[in-house]
Design a protein around this motif. Structure first.
Motif, PDB file in Angstrom:
ATOM      1  N   ARG A 171      42.573  -9.004  35.330  1.00  0.00           N
ATOM      2  CA  ARG A 171      41.497  -8.165  34.812  1.00  0.00           C
ATOM      3  C   ARG A 171      40.818  -8.906  33.673  1.00  0.00           C
ATOM      4  O   ARG A 171      41.483  -9.402  32.758  1.00  0.00           O
ATOM      5  CB  ARG A 171      42.049  -6.829  34.313  1.00  0.00           C
ATOM      6  N   VAL A 172      39.496  -8.981  33.743  1.00  0.00           N
ATOM      7  CA  VAL A 172      38.723  -9.678  32.711  1.00  0.00           C
ATOM      8  C   VAL A 172      38.327  -8.681  31.627  1.00  0.00           C
ATOM      9  O   VAL A 172      37.812  -7.599  31.915  1.00  0.00           O
ATOM     10  CB  VAL A 172      37.464 -10.339  33.312  1.00  0.00           C
ATOM     11  N   ALA A 173      38.598  -9.036  30.379  1.00  0.00           N
ATOM     12  CA  ALA A 173      38.203  -8.223  29.224  1.00  0.00           C
ATOM     13  C   ALA A 173      37.271  -9.046  28.345  1.00  0.00           C
ATOM     14  O   ALA A 173      37.537 -10.219  28.078  1.00  0.00           O
ATOM     15  CB  ALA A 173      39.423  -7.781  28.427  1.00  0.00           C
ATOM     16  N   THR A 174      36.188  -8.450  27.906  1.00  0.00           N
ATOM     17  CA  THR A 174      35.221  -9.148  27.054  1.00  0.00           C
ATOM     18  C   THR A 174      35.121  -8.545  25.661  1.00  0.00           C
ATOM     19  O   THR A 174      34.369  -9.053  24.827  1.00  0.00           O
ATOM     20  CB  THR A 174      33.825  -9.144  27.709  1.00  0.00           C
ATOM     21  N   THR A 175      35.843  -7.455  25.402  1.00  0.00           N
ATOM     22  CA  THR A 175      35.846  -6.845  24.072  1.00  0.00           C
ATOM     23  C   THR A 175      37.279  -6.713  23.571  1.00  0.00           C
ATOM     24  O   THR A 175      38.225  -6.626  24.367  1.00  0.00           O
ATOM     25  CB  THR A 175      35.186  -5.456  24.090  1.00  0.00           C
ATOM     26  N   LEU A 176      37.437  -6.664  22.268  1.00  0.00           N
ATOM     27  CA  LEU A 176      38.760  -6.542  21.679  1.00  0.00           C
ATOM     28  C   LEU A 176      39.394  -5.195  22.023  1.00  0.00           C
ATOM     29  O   LEU A 176      40.589  -5.124  22.306  1.00  0.00           O
ATOM     30  CB  LEU A 176      38.663  -6.716  20.160  1.00  0.00           C
ATOM     31  N   ASP A 177      38.607  -4.138  22.010  1.00  0.00           N
ATOM     32  CA  ASP A 177      39.157  -2.812  22.319  1.00  0.00           C
ATOM     33  C   ASP A 177      39.750  -2.772  23.723  1.00  0.00           C
ATOM     34  O   ASP A 177      40.826  -2.214  23.937  1.00  0.00           O
ATOM     35  CB  ASP A 177      38.050  -1.755  22.182  1.00  0.00           C
ATOM     36  N   GLU A 178      39.053  -3.378  24.660  1.00  0.00           N
ATOM     37  CA  GLU A 178      39.538  -3.396  26.035  1.00  0.00           C
ATOM     38  C   GLU A 178      40.811  -4.223  26.164  1.00  0.00           C
ATOM     39  O   GLU A 178      41.759  -3.835  26.857  1.00  0.00           O
ATOM     40  CB  GLU A 178      38.441  -3.960  26.949  1.00  0.00           C
ATOM     41  N   ALA A 179      40.855  -5.374  25.470  1.00  0.00           N
ATOM     42  CA  ALA A 179      42.032  -6.235  25.552  1.00  0.00           C
ATOM     43  C   ALA A 179      43.234  -5.583  24.890  1.00  0.00           C
ATOM     44  O   ALA A 179      44.357  -5.609  25.423  1.00  0.00           O
ATOM     45  CB  ALA A 179      41.736  -7.576  24.892  1.00  0.00           C
ATOM     46  N   ALA A 180      43.057  -4.972  23.719  1.00  0.00           N
ATOM     47  CA  ALA A 180      44.174  -4.352  23.003  1.00  0.00           C
ATOM     48  C   ALA A 180      44.690  -3.114  23.734  1.00  0.00           C
ATOM     49  O   ALA A 180      45.892  -2.813  23.703  1.00  0.00           O
ATOM     50  CB  ALA A 180      43.739  -3.983  21.587  1.00  0.00           C
ATOM     51  N   ARG A 181      43.794  -2.404  24.412  1.00  0.00           N
ATOM     52  CA  ARG A 181      44.190  -1.177  25.089  1.00  0.00           C
ATOM     53  C   ARG A 181      45.066  -1.448  26.313  1.00  0.00           C
ATOM     54  O   ARG A 181      45.874  -0.607  26.712  1.00  0.00           O
ATOM     55  CB  ARG A 181      42.933  -0.405  25.494  1.00  0.00           C
ATOM     56  N   THR A 182      44.953  -2.613  26.906  1.00  0.00           N
ATOM     57  CA  THR A 182      45.679  -2.908  28.142  1.00  0.00           C
ATOM     58  C   THR A 182      46.982  -3.670  27.921  1.00  0.00           C
ATOM     59  O   THR A 182      47.639  -4.062  28.887  1.00  0.00           O
ATOM     60  CB  THR A 182      44.777  -3.735  29.083  1.00  0.00           C
ATOM     61  N   THR A 183      47.356  -3.923  26.667  1.00  0.00           N
ATOM     62  CA  THR A 183      48.601  -4.653  26.423  1.00  0.00           C
ATOM     63  C   THR A 183      49.807  -3.763  26.729  1.00  0.00           C
ATOM     64  O   THR A 183      49.743  -2.541  26.625  1.00  0.00           O
ATOM     65  CB  THR A 183      48.677  -5.115  24.959  1.00  0.00           C
ATOM     66  N   GLY A 184      50.911  -4.398  27.106  1.00  0.00           N
ATOM     67  CA  GLY A 184      52.133  -3.660  27.419  1.00  0.00           C
ATOM     68  C   GLY A 184      53.219  -4.596  27.898  1.00  0.00           C
ATOM     69  O   GLY A 184      52.998  -5.802  28.076  1.00  0.00           O
ATOM     70  N   PRO A 185      54.427  -4.106  28.123  1.00  0.00           N
ATOM     71  CA  PRO A 185      55.542  -4.972  28.521  1.00  0.00           C
ATOM     72  C   PRO A 185      55.352  -5.609  29.895  1.00  0.00           C
ATOM     73  O   PRO A 185      55.977  -6.631  30.181  1.00  0.00           O
ATOM     74  CB  PRO A 185      56.748  -4.023  28.503  1.00  0.00           C
ATOM     75  N   ASP A 186      54.497  -5.040  30.737  1.00  0.00           N
ATOM     76  CA  ASP A 186      54.273  -5.597  32.068  1.00  0.00           C
ATOM     77  C   ASP A 186      52.966  -6.367  32.156  1.00  0.00           C
ATOM     78  O   ASP A 186      52.430  -6.589  33.241  1.00  0.00           O
ATOM     79  CB  ASP A 186      54.278  -4.474  33.110  1.00  0.00           C
ATOM     80  N   THR A 187      52.452  -6.772  31.004  1.00  0.00           N
ATOM     81  CA  THR A 187      51.130  -7.414  30.961  1.00  0.00           C
ATOM     82  C   THR A 187      51.190  -8.731  30.195  1.00  0.00           C
ATOM     83  O   THR A 187      51.864  -8.833  29.165  1.00  0.00           O
ATOM     84  CB  THR A 187      50.092  -6.487  30.292  1.00  0.00           C
ATOM     85  N   THR A 188      50.497  -9.715  30.719  1.00  0.00           N
ATOM     86  CA  THR A 188      50.265 -10.982  30.010  1.00  0.00           C
ATOM     87  C   THR A 188      48.821 -10.988  29.516  1.00  0.00           C
ATOM     88  O   THR A 188      47.891 -10.749  30.295  1.00  0.00           O
ATOM     89  CB  THR A 188      50.488 -12.191  30.931  1.00  0.00           C
ATOM     90  N   LEU A 189      48.641 -11.211  28.242  1.00  0.00           N
ATOM     91  CA  LEU A 189      47.303 -11.274  27.649  1.00  0.00           C
ATOM     92  C   LEU A 189      46.969 -12.731  27.368  1.00  0.00           C
ATOM     93  O   LEU A 189      47.643 -13.392  26.573  1.00  0.00           O
ATOM     94  CB  LEU A 189      47.241 -10.463  26.356  1.00  0.00           C
ATOM     95  N   LEU A 190      45.916 -13.233  28.013  1.00  0.00           N
ATOM     96  CA  LEU A 190      45.444 -14.598  27.790  1.00  0.00           C
ATOM     97  C   LEU A 190      44.193 -14.546  26.924  1.00  0.00           C
ATOM     98  O   LEU A 190      43.191 -13.934  27.294  1.00  0.00           O
ATOM     99  CB  LEU A 190      45.122 -15.277  29.128  1.00  0.00           C
ATOM    100  N   VAL A 191      44.246 -15.178  25.753  1.00  0.00           N
ATOM    101  CA  VAL A 191      43.110 -15.237  24.830  1.00  0.00           C
ATOM    102  C   VAL A 191      42.523 -16.640  24.924  1.00  0.00           C
ATOM    103  O   VAL A 191      43.145 -17.614  24.483  1.00  0.00           O
ATOM    104  CB  VAL A 191      43.528 -14.916  23.379  1.00  0.00           C
ATOM    105  N   THR A 192      41.326 -16.754  25.497  1.00  0.00           N
ATOM    106  CA  THR A 192      40.774 -18.079  25.794  1.00  0.00           C
ATOM    107  C   THR A 192      40.257 -18.808  24.554  1.00  0.00           C
ATOM    108  O   THR A 192      40.401 -20.022  24.449  1.00  0.00           O
ATOM    109  CB  THR A 192      39.631 -17.951  26.813  1.00  0.00           C
ATOM    110  N   VAL A 193      39.636 -18.072  23.617  1.00  0.00           N
ATOM    111  CA  VAL A 193      39.080 -18.733  22.420  1.00  0.00           C
ATOM    112  C   VAL A 193      39.510 -17.933  21.192  1.00  0.00           C
ATOM    113  O   VAL A 193      38.716 -17.179  20.618  1.00  0.00           O
ATOM    114  CB  VAL A 193      37.537 -18.826  22.486  1.00  0.00           C
ATOM    115  N   PRO A 194      40.735 -18.084  20.729  1.00  0.00           N
ATOM    116  CA  PRO A 194      41.199 -17.300  19.571  1.00  0.00           C
ATOM    117  C   PRO A 194      40.393 -17.553  18.299  1.00  0.00           C
ATOM    118  O   PRO A 194      40.195 -16.645  17.494  1.00  0.00           O
ATOM    119  CB  PRO A 194      42.658 -17.742  19.402  1.00  0.00           C
ATOM    120  N   ASP A 195      39.938 -18.791  18.122  1.00  0.00           N
ATOM    121  CA  ASP A 195      39.218 -19.123  16.889  1.00  0.00           C
ATOM    122  C   ASP A 195      37.865 -18.436  16.799  1.00  0.00           C
ATOM    123  O   ASP A 195      37.252 -18.407  15.723  1.00  0.00           O
ATOM    124  CB  ASP A 195      39.026 -20.638  16.780  1.00  0.00           C
ATOM    125  N   LEU A 196      37.370 -17.895  17.912  1.00  0.00           N
ATOM    126  CA  LEU A 196      36.084 -17.209  17.892  1.00  0.00           C
ATOM    127  C   LEU A 196      36.196 -15.812  17.291  1.00  0.00           C
ATOM    128  O   LEU A 196      35.198 -15.215  16.892  1.00  0.00           O
ATOM    129  CB  LEU A 196      35.522 -17.118  19.316  1.00  0.00           C
TER     130      LEU A 196
END
Length: 401
Positions: free
Chosen positions: A83-108
């Motif tokens: 699942r592609v997320a383009t906002t922080l709210d969307e990315a933070a809302r989908t985190t969980g023990p069964d999820t891998t969160l890939l942050v492509t450009v953390p410095d941005l």
């Protein structure tokens, strides 16, 4: 018997205009137009040739060289949903023990976004993969880890006991090198003695993986060495993958509250401004320098006065210096009129002495002598020619009166 003198009349305006012709305007501006066209064509060409390479970088929907659609398709075959997320709210809302969160450009991410993301992932129990995080984001997203320079991307051995790295074997790794204040859980693929892949266990039985370079995820490098194996194991350990592509349009980036306008300006602009100021100062010094007093020299050839006058007039015309040309004409006329009227040479340019003397010599003059001899600059070339004719006519009348 008193001779009657006919009243003086102003000289007729010039019959031809000395304004620049369309051909002269084209000759003066064609160089600038040609340079502008070349810059425009070069910009369009550069944008067209580079747009294909830069489009969709690290985007799982992009099939470009630097896209990541290939790894997303392989994960899909293994049952991992992306699942592609383009906002922080969307990315933070989908985190969980069964999820891998890939942050492509953390410095941005802004400092506020980094803190919110770290709070959401620390207690999620899932995996967080940070691609090439540097000094701007490490302190918030991976406390205790610091950046120690960078290295070129190349084929490297894992040199660690992390199972996924051991199974993948050599891979195209490198980029940012990391060092920790304490003991990291796993430090792999070292470059210059420092790891370029670091795994840190989180309190909620999840982990955070720092990858110094994103090359193993690019479409054109996925089939090299053990890149595919390493990528699939990093991103496929959970059934769900959230692919976070930070963007400058995310409204959460403006939640800083008390940030001023200057906080939004990158620090590089300050150095650029200082450099431009220094360059401007040096240019001003260079243009204003004097090599000593002016020295009068004999001309190598004799130049006729008419040629010198014509050359000076052309320079005035090229610079649109009608004010300077009018001042020169009026000053020369005043200098020649003064001895004819009995006015001292030192007072030739004093209107309170010269104008009454001219009026006394030519009492019936139908012109404003104050404006003619000491007036403002002409509004156009035709007016300048008319001024020259009127000054010439006035001088003739004084000489013949």
């Amino acid at each position: 018997m008193t001779a009657t003198r006919p009243p003086a009349t102003a000289a007729s305006p010039a019959s031809t205009s000395t304004d620049a012709t369309p051909r002269q305007i084209w000759t003066r501006t064609r160089g600038l137009l040609l340079a502008a066209v070349i810059l425009l064509v070069a910009g369009i060409t550069l944008a067209a040739t580079r747009s294909g390479d830069q489009h969709g970088r690290l985007d799982p929907r992009s099939a470009d060289r630097y896209g990541s659609r290939a790894v997303a398709e392989l994960l899909k075959d293994q049952g991992v949903s992306t699942r592609v997320a383009t906002t922080l709210d969307e990315a933070a809302r989908t985190t969980g023990p069964d999820t891998t969160l890939l942050v492509t450009v953390p410095d941005l991410l802004t400092a506020t976004q980094q803190r919110r993301l770290h709070a959401a992932t620390t207690e999620s129990g899932g995996r967080t993969v940070l691609l090439s995080p540097g000094a701007p984001s490490l302190s918030a997203l991976a406390p205790g880890v610091r950046e120690e320079g960078s290295s070129s991307v190349g084929n490297r051995e894992p040199n660690c006991s992390l199972p996924l790295a051991v199974r993948a074997g050599s891979a195209d790794t490198g980029g940012v090198r990391y060092a920790t204040d304490g003991q990291a859980d796993d430090a792999c693929y070292p470059a210059g003695g420092l790891p370029t892949l670091l795994r840190i266990q989180t309190p909620a039985h999840g982990d955070t993986v720092l990858l110094g370079a994103p090359d193993i995820l690019y479409n054109h490098r996925l089939d090299k060495q053990g890149n595919a194996s390493l990528a699939l194991q990093l991103l496929g350990s959970r059934p769900h993958l959230v692919w976070y592509l930070p963007s400058l349009g995310d409204v959460s980036a403006t939640d800083g509250g008390d940030r001023t306008f200057f906080d939004l300006i990158p620090s590089g602009w300050l150095w650029a401004t200082l450099q431009l100021t220094l360059a401007a100062a040096l240019a001003a010094i260079w243009r204003a320098r004097r090599l000593g007093p002016l020295v009068t020299e004999q001309l190598p050839v004799a130049v006729r006065a008419s040629e010198a006058t014509e050359g000076r007039a052309r320079l005035y015309r090229k610079a649109n210096a009608r004010d300077r040309a009018a001042d020169a004409l009026r000053s020369a006329t005043r200098t020649r009129l003064a001895p004819l009227l009995g006015v001292p040479a030192a007072s030739a340019h004093a209107p309170e002495l010269l104008v009454p003397a001219v009026s006394a010599r030519i009492p019936s003059a139908e012109r404003d002598l104050q404006v003619l001899l000491f007036g403002p600059a002409p509004a156009g070339d035709a007016a300048l020619v008319r001024l020259a004719d009127e000054l010439d006519a006035l001088e003739r009348e004084v000489r013949t009166s």
